[in-house]
Design an enzyme around this catalytic site. Structure first.
Site, PDB file in Angstrom:
ATOM      1  N   ASP A 232      79.722 -34.215  85.237  1.00  0.00           N
ATOM      2  CA  ASP A 232      80.893 -34.699  84.513  1.00  0.00           C
ATOM      3  C   ASP A 232      80.920 -34.098  83.108  1.00  0.00           C
ATOM      4  O   ASP A 232      79.885 -33.721  82.551  1.00  0.00           O
ATOM      5  CB  ASP A 232      80.869 -36.223  84.414  1.00  0.00           C
ATOM      6  CG  ASP A 232      81.140 -36.895  85.746  1.00  0.00           C
ATOM      7  OD1 ASP A 232      81.745 -36.244  86.623  1.00  0.00           O
ATOM      8  OD2 ASP A 232      80.731 -38.062  85.913  1.00  0.00           O
ATOM      9  N   TYR A 298      69.444 -38.078  88.622  1.00  0.00           N
ATOM     10  CA  TYR A 298      70.189 -38.463  87.423  1.00  0.00           C
ATOM     11  C   TYR A 298      69.386 -39.478  86.611  1.00  0.00           C
ATOM     12  O   TYR A 298      68.677 -40.330  87.177  1.00  0.00           O
ATOM     13  CB  TYR A 298      71.535 -39.093  87.792  1.00  0.00           C
ATOM     14  CG  TYR A 298      72.401 -38.239  88.690  1.00  0.00           C
ATOM     15  CD1 TYR A 298      73.398 -37.433  88.156  1.00  0.00           C
ATOM     16  CD2 TYR A 298      72.219 -38.258  90.073  1.00  0.00           C
ATOM     17  CE1 TYR A 298      74.200 -36.657  88.987  1.00  0.00           C
ATOM     18  CE2 TYR A 298      73.022 -37.488  90.899  1.00  0.00           C
ATOM     19  CZ  TYR A 298      74.002 -36.687  90.353  1.00  0.00           C
ATOM     20  OH  TYR A 298      74.783 -35.915  91.163  1.00  0.00           O
ATOM     21  N   TYR A 370      78.878 -40.046  93.838  1.00  0.00           N
ATOM     22  CA  TYR A 370      79.456 -40.378  92.534  1.00  0.00           C
ATOM     23  C   TYR A 370      78.616 -41.482  91.891  1.00  0.00           C
ATOM     24  O   TYR A 370      78.631 -42.644  92.337  1.00  0.00           O
ATOM     25  CB  TYR A 370      80.903 -40.842  92.689  1.00  0.00           C
ATOM     26  CG  TYR A 370      81.861 -39.749  93.103  1.00  0.00           C
ATOM     27  CD1 TYR A 370      82.273 -38.780  92.205  1.00  0.00           C
ATOM     28  CD2 TYR A 370      82.368 -39.702  94.397  1.00  0.00           C
ATOM     29  CE1 TYR A 370      83.161 -37.772  92.574  1.00  0.00           C
ATOM     30  CE2 TYR A 370      83.259 -38.704  94.787  1.00  0.00           C
ATOM     31  CZ  TYR A 370      83.645 -37.748  93.869  1.00  0.00           C
ATOM     32  OH  TYR A 370      84.528 -36.756  94.235  1.00  0.00           O
TER      33      TYR A 370
END
Length: 412
Positions: A232, A298, A370
């Site tokens: 992102d 992440y 996501y």
């Protein structure tokens, strides 16, 4: 019809040069050029008919109009057109006027010829041999550095410079930078007051920060970044970096020192983007990179609306570990992505600490998971989600990608 009668029938259409006469039988016999084959056929026909030998004027040929007498001139035009462009291999292509193509195909059809060679093929080959002599470069039918297109109708040469590809990994240290160039949403790249007449939605991108030194080094028209997925705009890319392939469009230089280029990119983009260049690549590697379904790790900072004890929080995370998540296209990207439900697995998830009442979480997921929606639930579009399990609103405050591994690296 025997071959002598076929030759006589061909010559009956009009004056035909030896190149074109030989081409009508171009796939018969070996070790002869079309010109040699045509001359032999002409002499054989003259002997059979007891006629004197006659060599036609090349310009009088009703098919090619003498193009084969201008092979050296075409080769010189190509050599001039590629002056200043670095290349080792080349390919010749030819645009043939429709009338010429129709003329030779008419003869093939009328006489039911089975072994002809098109004019285009001989022009490509003969000019290619002459260009090789002039330049010392090698013809390559599969992966040429450049392609020179001969336009017989216009008498011009167009040069197409094929791209160069190299691969590596990039790190993005600054939030707010998209991976690739975005046209301004208002003017779509034309330039307007809203984008300060730059035509860009964002002043910089990873693609441009890497690409500007690349364009200069290769003396190229453009540089296009192909990434193994994308983070992102508000996320950083840390750890060992994201794999990418850079496509350098229309480079006038090809023998660039990648180590020196890496150093220059890192110098000009210091504090924002860094790269490690691994070596040269090709278009197949781009396709492989785009289709790769590797895993990503992440590090996120999660904020909970209301109170949740560390034990409650960790227990909620445990309910997501190893689970396949159903995610309808998030609202935040629905304007540019197809509205469908995707299934992605959470391979691992754990809490690694707290900060000011927020929780640090590390997530390993399949490509395409996501993460923000895994936490927030996206108004029920992602199920299950951390917010759904906790029964409280949850959101991602910050997100960093810390590891991108391709499927090959996982041994899949």
């Amino acid at each position: 019809m025997d071959i002598i009668h076929e030759v006589e029938a061909i010559l009956g259409y009009g004056d035909t040069c030896n190149h074109c006469l030989g081409r009508f039988f171009g796939k018969r016999s070996f070790g002869l050029t079309n010109e040699e084959r045509g001359r032999a056929l002409r002499i054989a026909r003259e002997l059979a008919e007891n006629e004197p030998h006659h060599e036609p004027e090349p310009e009088s040929c009703w098919i090619c109009g003498g193009e084969f007498s201008r092979i050296d001139a075409w080769a010189a035009m190509v050599a001039e057109a590629v002056r200043g462009i670095e290349f080792e291999t080349f390919l010749i292509g030819t645009k043939v006027p429709p009338l010429v193509t129709e003329s030779e195909e008419m003869v093939w059809s009328d006489l039911s010829l089975h072994d002809p060679e098109p004019l285009k093929a001989e022009m490509n080959r003969e000019v290619g041999k002459a260009v090789s002599v002039l330049t010392g470069k090698t013809a390559d039918l599969k992966r040429p550095d450049i392609v020179a297109i001969l336009d017989l109708a216009e008498g011009t040469v167009e040069v197409q410079v094929n791209p160069v590809f190299f691969t590596g990994r990039y790190l993005k240290y600054e939030r707010g930078i998209p991976q690739t160039h975005w046209d301004c949403r208002s003017c779509r790249g034309a330039g307007c007051e809203q984008c300060n007449f730059t035509g860009k939605q964002y002043a910089d991108s990873v693609e441009e920060l890497i690409g500007r030194p690349v364009i200069e080094a290769f003396d190229a028209e453009n540089a296009v970044l192909h990434g193994a997925g994308r983070e992102d705009i508000d996320a950083r890319m840390l750890g060992s970096g994201r794999p990418f392939v850079m496509e350098v469009e229309a480079p006038r230089k090809r023998s660039v020192d990648l180590a020196a280029l890496e150093e220059e990119i890192n110098r000009t983009a210091v504090g924002r983007v860094a790269v490690h260049l691994a070596g040269w690549a090709d278009r197949k590697m781009v396709q492989s990179l785009k289709s790769d379904k590797g895993h990503k790790k992440y590090r996120i900072l999660v904020e909970i609306d209301g109170s949740a004890t560390p034990d409650e929080f960790r227990a909620a995370l445990d309910q997501l570990k190893g689970v396949t998540i159903r995610q309808r296209t998030p609202l935040r990207v629905s304007h540019r992505r197809a509205d469908k439900v995707r299934e992605r697995q959470v391979l691992d998830i754990e809490c690694t600490g707290t900060q000011d009442g927020r929780y640090w979480v590390e997530v390993v997921g399949e490509a395409g998971l996501y993460i923000k929606e895994l936490v927030s639930g996206d108004s029920g579009r992602t199920q299950p989600s951390l917010a759904q399990i906790l029964g409280r609103t949850a959101s991602v405050v910050s997100l960093d990608v810390v590891l991108v591994k391709t499927a090959n690296e996982y041994g899949e």
